[in-house]
Enzyme design. Structure first.
Site, mmCIF file in Angstrom:
data_model
loop_
_atom_site.group_PDB
_atom_site.id
_atom_site.type_symbol
_atom_site.label_atom_id
_atom_site.label_comp_id
_atom_site.label_asym_id
_atom_site.label_seq_id
_atom_site.Cartn_x
_atom_site.Cartn_y
_atom_site.Cartn_z
ATOM 1 N N ALA A 1 -2.830 -30.659 -58.908
ATOM 2 C CA ALA A 1 -3.012 -29.843 -60.104
ATOM 3 C C ALA A 1 -3.486 -30.694 -61.272
ATOM 4 C CB ALA A 1 -1.709 -29.129 -60.454
ATOM 5 N N ALA A 2 -2.966 -31.906 -61.388
ATOM 6 C CA ALA A 2 -3.357 -32.787 -62.492
ATOM 7 C C ALA A 2 -4.776 -33.289 -62.325
ATOM 8 C CB ALA A 2 -2.388 -33.964 -62.584
ATOM 9 N N ARG B 1 6.247 -60.571 -99.794
ATOM 10 C CA ARG B 1 5.020 -60.729 -100.572
ATOM 11 C C ARG B 1 4.936 -59.676 -101.670
ATOM 12 N NH1 ARG B 1 3.393 -65.794 -99.641
ATOM 13 N NH2 ARG B 1 2.996 -66.204 -97.421
ATOM 14 N N HIS C 1 0.811 -1.209 0.000
ATOM 15 C CA HIS C 1 0.000 0.000 0.000
ATOM 16 C C HIS C 1 0.852 1.270 0.000
ATOM 17 C CE1 HIS C 1 -3.726 1.939 -0.034
ATOM 18 N NE2 HIS C 1 -4.407 1.169 0.842
ATOM 19 N N HIS D 1 9.408 -44.442 -64.015
ATOM 20 C CA HIS D 1 8.236 -44.803 -64.814
ATOM 21 C C HIS D 1 7.953 -46.302 -64.760
ATOM 22 C CE1 HIS D 1 8.421 -41.059 -67.674
ATOM 23 N NE2 HIS D 1 7.997 -40.781 -66.452
#
Length: 1231
Positions: free
Chosen positions: A650-651, A1154, A316, A581
């Site tokens: 995105a694809a 042929r 105080h 791939h």
């Protein structure tokens, strides 16, 4: 008396205790204290501590002793030093000596420090402010926070975390609360520290069970955000409990926080120590006393919330009551404010809006029941918009919110959270608290999984999904978590290994999306759990090597060998392809079950999504071979081969073939019982951001067209990824439909390993560069939740890395092969000599009879009935036209046990109304397929053959890809795709270029697909004229396919049968007629089907029959297709015996032997012309003009062309111009 000037305040006892330990044994004290303790001088104590003593007199003596008079203690022994008033009061209070039998102990250590500190606190003139603060918002938001943390990284936020941070924010507004009183040169002084150092009162329990109190400081709190504050708070508490606090932790506390409410104290006035200006006390959270006897339902009905009592005990001398009161009011306001909670939620990465403070809404409970049901519906429809699915959280300031999902939008408030409402069966209940409803809805739709299913029309499917999704979250077992972690370890370690060992090589890594490995593993495992036969994977190049290694089980040695470029020439025919791939096949064994399942990855090109329809066709073929199909009533074995398709975001949104392939999903001729789609959503396409690459909210929106459920999942939460994968398989098995999983992640590197993505997406990659990977974040979550130890996580990763290193070293030691030019694949498959394609007359008759063997009561269309009758007549009498010649070929193959599949736009009837392979009842719509009768022998036994004919969707790309895939999946089937007009086949050019013409050379992937391409200049304009012969001839090499343009029904018959029976797996391209379908001269006799075989070179019938004189011929017109009939008509008209027409029925490979044999029969020829309808730059001439002179230089070195002029379009748009141009060709040929 306490040493008031000590920087440690009430912690001084601990320092003294540590000093004594240090004096006896320095190693027993943390090294961080050594420097301080070397020259530390403890305050002298009055006397050493003594062990407790007990008076040993009998009980009677105890009582007597207690009654005996005692000498009053001296004032100096009892009065606290300092305040005179206190001393006087103490002097007046006589403290009786211990009674006999009482336990007596001298206080020392912490207890002695408490005595000193409490005595010292009496010298501080204090006052206390008290404020009751509503705790409901604090409680509710803490529940939201901790629920999110529980599902993610673990840990908890305590009330003291939140209250302490609010206190620090309030101090910023009231800095006086942070100062303290002192005397400088004997003058009263207020000191305002530069920083707020918050002291936390920490209750510690020793090994002997005794409790002690320390106050450690969190320094510079005003500079911290909430997350930093929590980290500092937890660090102080952890070190206090571990006995690792340092001198710095005790010094310089400016304001303290104590929480006796944790032990149930409602209102506390703590003592204030010298050196501080205020101490804030927190009481227990309780309902007001007058409501504590009420039921929870009544309290909720009245809108009564718990209160928390805050006290501010202050010096105080330097702080006034108004300041203290305003300070508490500010904390009150902060705890109810939107801004405070917004910051807390953002700092903790809680992606949702906090609960908002509001007053209770007195609407009727009936009205609110309806509002709660609307809220449930909103979450089911829109919850995905609020789901925390983006691991990057690029906009960290943005909450995942939507107005439809906020309780306030629905007229509900936080006061309704504990009220019970009618929920009409939601989560299996009729009534639930709104809090529980919201909790389930958040968990179901707004955590790391967002679910879209409102677009599904079937209520049974929607209800099934709701029942599976709206359930309490069940955490995986520890064993399952370790397994998930092992898959993440494998995924990350594989990429790190390749990045380290093969620097700079392209591999299109999976980094940033590693969770797709445990996701795929879970999907395959669930397929095995259902007892299915095979999972076939189709995917682009990103992450493909990782999938090959960690899902399919391709040997690491083989993958590393491909990186070394160390290919064995004896095993490498054809061009080959890049390592990312290639395909492979393996066997998957369940970790937590006894089943296994075949897994294969089909080869693919770099053309994104081109593999999609190929995969579907391949799977359908395998299903047809197994013959489980939809006839399996229990559904467990139905469609037992599962396509698992990976896409890029995105694809998936950008490539039209995706929509074409999805459109096949529920069509009878193409259905595979559901595909599992996993989108590896990098949130970028090469360098293009989503806002520039799609117009839809999600990349998955195209999948709504087939009513597929869509799950958006955070790739940083592998447990969520695994859960979704299993759910997807279960849905597929239950409803035989496609499911789409959109796994949001990121791409750690650029499009390839040599690309720098920061050039075009700098902010994104600033975030990515500092982002911890899924493995690390998941490991931290498991450790944070206490599921595994750090050692277990590190051991698992080391084991996998060691395995890769061992294989890598082995590969380096393998035999090295020098680089050699690639060898042709042409000689790998040769036509067998003496292959017979003729059939018996009785089989022709049986096929003809089949077209009139209509079921009882079947009414053929009046325009079709004559066609059927004519076919029976042709089967017995000859003059067989083109359409029936084709049906004879297909029917005979069915009778011989072949599965024949014919599809295309309008192929059942035929574009030109020529085929009528399926008959439709004129009145009932019932269908009848005559050639299916050939699947049964005359004795009723099955031949093993089938005739499957389908009208395809109006698509070329997906339709051709599907049929190609079908031939890969069932090499023995005879698969034909027919274009409506040959011009439209260029819509499938990617399939033709990447699969049909080069699949064998690139991947060793064989196909015998047949393309039927109506072709011919007939005045119908540029788009109904040409199947682009030149393009197919340009693609032809190495015997990659057979290209033919037969001119008679019988030669077409033998061509198809040779293709089906020669054992060669190579495509056949047939340029089929249009007007010639009904040309009276374009017919064949029965003997042409029963006595001969395919002839690649045809002379005119007069010469073949020995009627014409070859010696008179000086000019030969080489041609192909229907133009022959126009040339023959003109020759007959002009009576030109000096000219012969020779047809090349097979355009590639050119029948050199042929052709020479045929031309050698004309000894007096001086001129050779190639005659074609197509413009000079189109048709066969661009290739033949080069190849024929090289093939037969002695005869065709000077061959000339007769054709239309070079044109950019295939033909004129005017039928009159067409007629003029056609006449010019004939005139020049006979000029």
């Amino acid at each position: 008396m306490a040493n008031i000037s000590s920087p440690f305040g009430q912690n001084e006892w601990l320092v003294e205790e540590m000093y004594r330990k240090f004096r006896d044994d320095p190693s027993s004290v943390d090294p961080s204290w050594h420097e301080f303790l070397v020259d530390y001088s403890p305050e002298p104590t009055s006397q050493p501590a003594a062990e407790p003593t007990r008076v040993t007199s009998p009980l009677v003596a105890e009582r007597a002793a207690a009654a005996a008079p005692q000498a009053p203690p001296k004032p100096a022994d009892t009065a606290a030093a300092g305040n005179g008033v206190v001393a006087a009061l103490a002097a007046k209070t006589a403290v009786p000596p211990p009674a006999e039998g009482d336990e007596v102990a001298v206080l020392r250590g912490a207890a002695a420090a408490v005595v000193k500190n409490m005595s010292a606190s009496l010298e501080v003139p204090t006052a206390t402010s008290v404020r009751a603060v509503p705790a409901k918002l604090l409680i509710d938001n803490r529940i939201v926070i901790n629920n999110q943390l529980k599902r993610t990284r673990g840990g908890k936020i305590s009330f003291t975390h939140l209250l302490g941070y609010a206190l620090v924010q309030a101090v910023k507004k009231f800095p006086n609360m942070n100062r303290h009183y002192t005397e400088v040169d004997g003058k009263p002084t207020a000191v305002t520290p530069a920083h707020t150092n918050l002291g936390l009162a920490i209750d510690l329990q020793g090994k002997d069970g005794k409790r002690s109190l320390v106050v450690a400081g969190i320094k510079r709190c005003e500079t911290m955000r909430f997350a930093q504050f929590v980290t500092a708070y937890e660090d102080i508490v952890r070190r206090a409990r571990d006995g690792k606090l340092t001198t710095e932790d005790f010094a310089g506390v400016t304001i303290s926080l104590t929480n006796p409410g944790t032990i149930g104290t409602v209102h506390s006035v703590p003592r204030l120590m010298p050196g501080q200006g205020a101490i804030i006390g927190v009481g227990a959270m309780e309902y007001p006393a007058e409501f504590q006897g009420a039921s929870e339902e009544r309290i909720a009905e009245l809108g009564i919330g718990k209160l928390i009592t805050l006290t501010s005990t202050y010096d105080h001398r330097i702080i006034q009551g108004a300041e203290s009161g305003d300070f508490l009011r500010t904390i009150h306001e902060l705890l109810l404010s939107d801004g405070f909670w917004d910051e807390v939620f953002r700092e903790l990465s809680i992606p949702y809006l906090p609960v908002r403070w509001s007053t209770d809404n007195p609407d009727s409970i009936v009205d609110k029941n309806a509002r709660v049901m609307n809220l449930i519906a909103a979450y089911r429809n829109r919850g995905h918009l609020m789901a925390d699915t983006d691991p990057l959280r690029l906009d960290k300031a943005r909450f995942r919110s939507h107005p439809d999902l906020e309780v306030l939008t629905h007229g509900l408030t936080l006061w309704d959270l504990d009220r019970v409402f009618k929920v009409d069966g939601f989560a299996g209940a009729q009534y639930k608290k709104l809090r529980d409803v919201l909790g389930l809805l958040r968990d179901a739709y707004c955590r790391h999984i967002g679910v879209e299913y409102a677009h599904i029309l079937d209520p049974e499917q929607k209800e099934w999904l709701e029942q599976r999704v709206e359930t309490k979250h069940v955490k995986p077992t520890v064993a399952q978590q370790k397994y998930i972690l092992s898959k993440l370890n494998a995924a990350e370690a594989f990429e790190t290994f390749l990045q380290t060992k093969y620097v700079g090589q392209k591999r299109f890594s999976l980094e940033g999306a590693e969770s797709v490995i445990p996701m795929m593993d879970a999907a395959i495992d669930q397929c095995a759990e259902h007892g299915l036969d095979e999972v076939v994977i189709g995917m682009p190049h990103r992450g493909r090597l990782n999938v090959l290694a960690n899902i399919v089980g391709k040997p690491y040695s083989q993958i590393f060998t491909e990186f070394e470029g160390n290919l064995n020439p004896s095993q490498a025919h054809g061009s080959g392809d890049v390592k990312y791939h290639l395909g492979a096949t393996g066997l998957y064994l369940q970790m937590f079950g006894d089943n296994d399942i075949q897994v294969s990855l089909t080869a693919n090109p770099s053309h994104l999504e081109a593999v999609d329809p190929v995969l579907e066709g391949l799977v359908r073929a395998k299903q047809d071979l197994l013959d489980h199909g939809s006839i399996d009533s229990d559904g467990q074995r139905a469609f037992s081969v599962v396509p698992l398709m990976l896409h890029g975001d995105a694809a998936f949104a950008g490539q039209g073939v995706v929509a074409e392939t999805l459109n096949l999903a529920n069509l009878p001729g193409y259905r595979v019982g559901g595909t599992i789609h996993i989108i590896v959503n990098n949130q970028i396409g090469f360098t293009t951001a989503p806002e520039y690459s799609r117009s839809s909210e999600y990349c998955t929106d195209v999948a709504k067209m087939i009513g597929a459920p869509i799950f958006h999942v955070n790739g940083d939460d592998p447990e969520a990824c695994v859960w979704v994968a299993r759910l997807a398989v279960d849905f597929r098995q239950r409803f035989k439909k496609d499911v789409v999983i959109d796994m949001l992640c990121y791409r750690r590197r650029g499009h390839n390993e040599g690309d720098d993505p920061s050039m075009t997406n700098p902010y994104v990659y600033d975030v990515v560069d500092t982002k911890r990977g899924a493995r690390k974040s998941y490991t931290e979550a498991l450790i944070g939740r206490g599921d595994i130890s750090m050692k277990e996580a590190e051991d698992a990763l080391r084991d996998y890395q060691g395995q890769l290193e061992r294989v890598f070293n082995e590969v380096r030691e393998l035999e090295k092969h020098g680089v050699q030019p690639s060898e042709s694949v042409e000689s790998d498959q040769m036509i067998p000599a003496g292959l017979a394609t003729a059939v018996d007359k009785s089989l022709l008759a049986r096929i003809g009879d089949a077209f009139l063997a209509l079921p009882n009561g079947f009414t053929a269309h009046p325009r079709v009935q004559p066609v059927l009758e004519k076919r029976r007549e042709m089967a017995y009498e000859g003059k067989i036209d083109w359409a029936f010649g084709e049906l004879l070929a297909l029917g005979s193959l069915v009778a011989e046990g072949k599965l024949v599949r014919l599809s295309g736009q309008d192929s059942r009837r035929g574009t030109f109304s020529q085929r009528h392979s399926v008959l439709i009842d004129r009145h009932t719509g019932e269908e009848f397929t005559p050639l299916q009768l050939l699947a049964t022998n005359s004795d009723g036994s099955p031949t093993g053959g089938k005739f499957l004919v389908y009208d395809s969707p109006l698509s070329e790309y997906a339709a051709v890809g599907f049929e190609y895939g079908y031939t890969v999946g069932n090499p023995d089937a005879v698969v034909l795709w027919e274009a409506q007009f040959g011009d439209f086949v260029n819509g499938a050019q990617s399939i033709i270029d990447e699969f049909i013409s080069s699949g064998e050379a690139k991947w060793g992937q064989l196909s015998n697909v047949v393309l039927l391409l109506p072709h011919g200049h007939e005045g119908q304009g540029p788009d109904h004229t040409s199947a682009r012969i030149e393009r197919f001839l340009q693609l032809w090499a190495e015997g990659s396919m057979t290209i033919a343009m037969p001119s008679t029904p019988s030669n077409y018959f033998h061509l198809l049968r040779r293709h089906a029976l020669d054992g060669i797996q190579r495509p056949l391209i047939v340029f089929t007629p249009k007007s010639m379908l009904r040309h009276k001269a374009a017919v064949s006799e029965i003997k042409d089907f029963t006595e001969i075989k395919f002839r690649s070179v045809l002379e005119e019938p007069t010469y073949e029959d020995g009627i014409g004189d070859r010696n008179k011929v000086s000019r030969i017109l080489l041609t192909s297709g229907k133009l022959y009939y126009e040339l023959a008509a003109r020759k007959a008209k002009d009576n030109r015996n000096d000219l012969a027409i020779v047809r090349l029925e097979q355009l590639a490979p050119l029948p050199r032997r042929r052709l020479r044999e045929t031309l050698d029969r004309y000894e007096n020829v001086k001129e050779f012309f190639w005659v074609q309808e197509e413009p000079a730059n189109q048709g066969a001439w661009p290739r033949f003009g080069l190849e024929l002179p090289e093939l037969l230089p002695d005869k065709l070195a000077g061959i000339k062309r007769i054709s239309r002029r070079a044109m950019s379009a295939p033909s004129s748009g005017s039928s009159k111009v067409h007629a003029v141009e056609q006449q010019e060709i004939l005139d020049e040929a006979f000029g």
